[in-house]
Enzyme design. Sequence first.
Site, PDB file in Angstrom:
ATOM      1  N   LYS A  12     -47.587 -12.112  26.440  1.00  0.00           N
ATOM      2  CA  LYS A  12     -46.345 -12.871  26.612  1.00  0.00           C
ATOM      3  C   LYS A  12     -45.157 -12.057  26.109  1.00  0.00           C
ATOM      4  CE  LYS A  12     -46.757 -15.225  22.136  1.00  0.00           C
ATOM      5  NZ  LYS A  12     -46.755 -16.520  21.428  1.00  0.00           N
ATOM      6  N   TYR A  72     -17.701  -1.807  10.768  1.00  0.00           N
ATOM      7  CA  TYR A  72     -16.882  -3.004  10.624  1.00  0.00           C
ATOM      8  C   TYR A  72     -16.917  -3.572   9.209  1.00  0.00           C
ATOM      9  CZ  TYR A  72     -16.803  -3.102  15.742  1.00  0.00           C
ATOM     10  OH  TYR A  72     -16.620  -2.789  17.069  1.00  0.00           O
TER      11      TYR A  72
END
Length: 379
Positions: A39, A271
């Site tokens: 999956k 940042y």
Amino acid sequence: MNEKASLRARAEIDLAALRANVRELRARAGGAQLMAVVKSDAYGHGAVPCARAALEAGATWLGTATPQEALALRAAGLGGRVMCWLWTPGGPWREAVEADIDVSVSGLWALREVVAAAAEAGRTARIHLKADTGLGRNGCQPADWPELVSEARAAEASGAVRVTGLWSHFACADEPGHPSIAAQLTVFRDMVAYAEKAGVEPEVRHIANSPATLTLPESHFDLVRTGIAMYGISPSPEIGTPADFGLRPVMTLAASVALVKQVPAGHGISYGHHYTTPAETTLALVPLGYADGIPRHASGRGPVLVAGRVRTVAGRVAMDQFVVDLEGDRTEPGAEAVLFGPGDRGEPTAEDWAVAADTIAYEIVTRIGTRVPRVHVGE
């Protein structure tokens, strides 16, 4: 320039390691069959190549969450038994029946939709009835089990379905000794016994996931479902490393350094300037960011092997890139920065990143985004 250096980043997938892991897990499963769970694009490793490798190593089933994942395996030409378990009303039941996919049923609405789909397809659907033995997620509650089993038996009698499996899922198998484990096994045995007394004759009964496959032989029944362990990651780092379980990590995530430059002391990095250089130093720019699945939560903590040493992300992880302080060491643009791998070369592991981001290694590998090409080796 070599092929590795020409790529911005890559996730190298070692299919030889995956096959070896499957063989080890099969040995630990005793006489039980093994379902290779692929999956979420094989936990980020590439569903089709990993499914093929797992089958080559002796897996007899493939498992997916969504029907779309299962149908994609069939579209790629993969045969054998495929099971999927996460359905919503109106799902592609008919397509799954026509593709010979075993589907999971947790409630009456799902049973009725698959019966209708079987009639449309003109063939018998294969279904696994899922019991909620205590996880509290998908699956049928014990109080509702008699009604679901009764209606499933009636559907069998009409030829609409064949109940090929009875199954459940553990809540705390990664915590050996947790009282819920024994409790769930008892409930599962009782619910299986009820269904079989009602006439259900399943091909496989299954509850064991990766941690149960490794630590709970009494849970193996007819089939074990191995996901994360197949990719060489320990499902329970507290009780064992991959090597302790005879497993090897399959994914190595690396990037090519995009820029190297000298900066003065006191220079803010990324940042918010959460990191400033303590002295004149050398910076390396690594072109991977949270858009590629690098956890922003690991800003200032994520480990990277670059220029011969393990460094730490300097400042915030940005969308496409982050910075590493080389502390005056030198490297060149195009040099390799390894975020994680098996650890053979002293590089960090996915578990190291999980610790840095306060999560689990499952999430680290699964979240690596589609901008990062998967390069499969060992085919």
